[in-house]
Design an enzyme around this catalytic site. Structure first.
Site, short mmCIF file in Angstrom:
data_model
loop_
_atom_site.label_atom_id
_atom_site.label_comp_id
_atom_site.label_asym_id
_atom_site.label_seq_id
_atom_site.Cartn_x
_atom_site.Cartn_y
_atom_site.Cartn_z
N SER A 41 36.93 10.22 -2.06
CA SER A 41 37.15 10.43 -0.62
C SER A 41 38.24 9.46 -0.19
CB SER A 41 35.86 10.21 0.17
OG SER A 41 35.25 9.00 -0.17
N GLU A 43 40.28 7.50 3.12
CA GLU A 43 40.17 7.08 4.52
C GLU A 43 41.56 6.91 5.14
OE1 GLU A 43 37.12 4.15 5.51
OE2 GLU A 43 38.65 3.08 6.67
N ALA A 77 36.96 0.40 17.65
CA ALA A 77 35.70 -0.02 18.27
C ALA A 77 35.80 0.09 19.78
CB ALA A 77 35.37 -1.44 17.86
N GLY A 134 30.60 -1.19 14.82
CA GLY A 134 31.88 -1.66 15.35
C GLY A 134 31.86 -3.16 15.60
N ASP A 135 33.05 -3.71 15.78
CA ASP A 135 33.20 -5.16 15.98
C ASP A 135 33.58 -5.48 17.42
OD1 ASP A 135 32.71 -6.37 13.48
OD2 ASP A 135 34.56 -5.45 12.73
N ASN A 188 18.70 -3.91 6.47
CA ASN A 188 19.43 -3.11 7.46
C ASN A 188 20.05 -1.87 6.81
OD1 ASN A 188 20.82 -2.45 9.93
ND2 ASN A 188 22.67 -3.24 8.95
N ARG A 191 17.38 0.57 6.28
CA ARG A 191 17.00 1.23 7.56
C ARG A 191 17.97 2.34 7.91
NH1 ARG A 191 15.77 -3.86 9.32
NH2 ARG A 191 17.70 -4.16 10.45
N GLN A 239 48.89 -9.89 3.69
CA GLN A 239 48.19 -9.15 4.74
C GLN A 239 46.72 -8.91 4.34
OE1 GLN A 239 49.11 -4.95 5.13
NE2 GLN A 239 49.83 -5.35 7.22
N PHE A 243 43.26 -10.17 6.32
CA PHE A 243 42.25 -9.21 6.74
C PHE A 243 40.90 -9.49 6.07
CE2 PHE A 243 40.33 -4.90 6.78
CZ PHE A 243 40.21 -4.80 8.16
N HIS A 293 35.70 5.72 -2.85
CA HIS A 293 36.28 5.93 -1.52
C HIS A 293 37.52 5.04 -1.43
CE1 HIS A 293 36.15 6.83 2.83
NE2 HIS A 293 36.45 5.55 3.05
N ARG A 299 49.00 5.55 3.28
CA ARG A 299 50.08 5.59 2.28
C ARG A 299 49.52 6.20 0.99
NH1 ARG A 299 54.46 2.95 3.72
NH2 ARG A 299 54.31 1.56 5.53
C1 LIG Z 1 33.22 1.96 5.17
C2 LIG Z 1 33.47 1.23 6.47
C3 LIG Z 1 34.11 1.91 7.50
C4 LIG Z 1 34.35 1.27 8.73
N1 LIG Z 1 34.98 1.97 9.73
C5 LIG Z 1 35.18 1.39 10.93
C6 LIG Z 1 35.77 2.10 12.01
O1 LIG Z 1 36.17 3.27 11.88
N2 LIG Z 1 35.91 1.48 13.20
C7 LIG Z 1 35.50 0.20 13.39
O2 LIG Z 1 35.64 -0.32 14.50
N3 LIG Z 1 34.91 -0.52 12.39
C8 LIG Z 1 34.73 0.05 11.18
N4 LIG Z 1 34.14 -0.67 10.16
C9 LIG Z 1 33.75 -2.07 10.39
C10 LIG Z 1 32.34 -2.18 11.02
O3 LIG Z 1 32.35 -1.61 12.31
C11 LIG Z 1 32.02 -3.67 11.11
O4 LIG Z 1 31.85 -4.21 9.82
C12 LIG Z 1 30.83 -4.01 12.00
O5 LIG Z 1 30.83 -5.43 12.20
C13 LIG Z 1 29.46 -3.65 11.44
O6 LIG Z 1 29.26 -2.32 11.46
P1 LIG Z 1 27.95 -1.70 10.74
O7 LIG Z 1 27.96 -0.27 11.03
O8 LIG Z 1 27.89 -2.15 9.34
O9 LIG Z 1 26.82 -2.45 11.59
P2 LIG Z 1 25.25 -2.60 11.42
O10 LIG Z 1 24.73 -1.88 10.25
O11 LIG Z 1 24.65 -2.31 12.75
O12 LIG Z 1 25.10 -4.17 11.10
C14 LIG Z 1 25.83 -5.12 11.86
C15 LIG Z 1 25.21 -6.49 11.70
O13 LIG Z 1 23.98 -6.55 12.41
C16 LIG Z 1 22.91 -6.93 11.55
N5 LIG Z 1 21.74 -6.22 12.05
C17 LIG Z 1 21.45 -4.91 11.94
N6 LIG Z 1 20.28 -4.62 12.57
C18 LIG Z 1 19.83 -5.78 13.09
C19 LIG Z 1 18.69 -6.14 13.87
N7 LIG Z 1 17.77 -5.23 14.23
N8 LIG Z 1 18.56 -7.44 14.22
C20 LIG Z 1 19.48 -8.38 13.88
N9 LIG Z 1 20.59 -8.09 13.15
C21 LIG Z 1 20.76 -6.81 12.76
C22 LIG Z 1 23.37 -6.54 10.16
O14 LIG Z 1 22.73 -7.28 9.14
C23 LIG Z 1 24.86 -6.85 10.25
O15 LIG Z 1 25.08 -8.23 10.10
C24 LIG Z 1 33.92 -0.07 8.92
C25 LIG Z 1 33.31 -0.76 7.86
C26 LIG Z 1 33.08 -0.12 6.64
C27 LIG Z 1 32.44 -0.88 5.51
#
Ligand SMILES: Cc1cc2nc3c(=O)[nH]c(=O)nc-3n(C[C@H](O)[C@H](O)[C@H](O)COP(=O)(O)OP(=O)(O)OC[C@H]3O[C@@H](n4cnc5c(N)ncnc54)[C@H](O)[C@@H]3O)c2cc1C
Length: 318
Positions: A41, A43, A77, A134-135, A188, A191, A239, A243, A293, A299
């Site tokens: 896949s 991205e 985000a 998201g961040d 997590n 879950r 870079q 990152f 992936h 690119r």
């Molecule tokens: C394959 C991939 C694609 C991505 N694509 C994007 C994108 O398109 N846009 C973008 O903005 N970002 C993207 N990201 C980055 C991602 O949004 C960030 O890493 C973000 O900080 C965490 O997202 P998550 O979905 O993993 O969060 P979650 O799974 O919700 O986890 C986030 C944090 O919260 C903690 N946590 C979860 N549940 C709980 C709880 N109940 N209590 C306390 N802590 C908890 C987890 O341990 C973790 O530290 C991507 C990352 C990856 C690996």
């Protein structure tokens, strides 16, 4: 005949003896001829300008014949790229044979807003969502929106209630930087999968061992869904190092050493990049991994070359 002195050998340690007393390293097994090619896949990120749009579409057209399982489009985000992500996904659906997956984050938005975006995707024919939290903006701590999904696991449950999407989620072989602990982060991930995601895609990593040990921990935690390795072919080392510091991916010393001195030579850098990523995927393939992936950064060349090395060829007639 070449004398020992002219070949630089030390008569006390003849070269051949030194070579033959070093540790033996077995080569990687050759990929199976005629065996099934790995599932890939790719991205992409949504373009901001017309020039970047042209670059993205050249990239998509170049990679399309490799028949990836799906291609995903990232989402800024807080919805900052909502329209551009949607437009890119819609164009992929309309103009290619590819299956798009739309990334969707829940940070900074109410459930109703996120649900509306998801419904829009379903109505447009999009069946696969990469569900993410998201961040927050740099320097800010994460705080859930008062009416929003708190974490990606909640978003997965919400999406499941909207439509039977295929859902992928993120996994972190080196643990998410904001996780309370590695064990809590693994809980997590479980879950998210238990809530209805069918696959996890990992943050990129450079040491294969880190990923393989993570797979062991996933299995021990009762996870059986595929944890697909995210591969980042690095051609701009500086870079990538910047990152990586932000997203918690460690950069091994050997990788820095590999790119040292290539700063002013993009051609050499690209060759080094393909060799480094090819070694990584070949090692994973030799360890049984057959799904990958690729973070293409819009690119195609590095991804295409590495896919080729993995045994992926353009589909017949493409
Ligand atoms: C394959 C991939 C694609 C991505 N694509 C994007 C994108 O398109 N846009 C973008 O903005 N970002 C993207 N990201 C980055 C991602 O949004 C960030 O890493 C973000 O900080 C965490 O997202 P998550 O979905 O993993 O969060 P979650 O799974 O919700 O986890 C986030 C944090 O919260 C903690 N946590 C979860 N549940 C709980 C709880 N109940 N209590 C306390 N802590 C908890 C987890 O341990 C973790 O530290 C991507 C990352 C990856 C690996």
């Amino acid at each position: 005949m070449i004398h020992a002195s002219s070949s630089g050998s030390d008569p006390g340690h003849p070269t051949l003896a030194r070579w033959l007393t070093g540790p033996r390293v077995a080569g990687l097994p050759a990929p199976l001829c005629g065996g099934p090619a790995p599932a890939l896949s790719f991205e992409f990120f949504p373009p901001r300008t017309d020039a970047l749009e042209a670059q993205l579409w050249a990239c998509i057209r170049r990679l399309e014949p490799l028949a990836p399982r799906f291609v995903s489009v990232t989402y800024g985000a807080g919805g900052s790229t909502q329209a551009r992500t949607h437009a890119t996904v819609a164009r992929i659906l309309a103009e290619t044979v590819l299956t798009p997956a739309a990334h969707l984050t829940c940070i900074g938005a109410s459930r109703a807003e996120v649900d509306a975006v998801a419904r829009g995707y379903w109505e447009a024919g999009v069946r696969h969502i990469v569900a993410l939290r998201g961040d927050p903006p740099p320097g800010e701590a994460y705080a859930p929106h008062p009416d929003g999904y708190c974490y990606a696991a909640d978003l997965v449950s919400g999406l499941r209630a909207i439509a039977p999407f295929e859902i992928s989620v993120a996994a972190y072989p080196e643990t998410h930087p904001q996780a309370v602990s590695a064990a809590a982060d693994l809980d997590n991930l479980k879950r998210k999968l238990d809530a209805g995601a069918t696959r996890a895609i990992t943050q990129y990593f450079f040491d294969t061992d880190v990923y393989l040990r993570f797979l062991d921990r996933c299995l021990a935690a009762g996870i059986s869904a595929p944890i697909v390795p995210g591969i980042m072919p690095v051609s701009n080392f500086a870079q990538a190092a910047r990152f990586s510091a932000l997203c918690g991916a460690s950069v091994p010393g050997w990788l820095a050493r590999l790119f040292e001195g290539t700063e002013a030579d993009p051609d050499i850098r690209r060759m080094v990049a393909v060799v480094a990523a090819a070694e990584q995927v070949r090692l994973l393939q030799a360890n049984g991994v057959d799904e990958f992936h690729f973070y293409t950064l819009n690119r195609p060349e590095l991804t295409y070359a590495i896919a080729h090395i993995l045994g992926v060829r353009p589909a017949a007639g493409a």
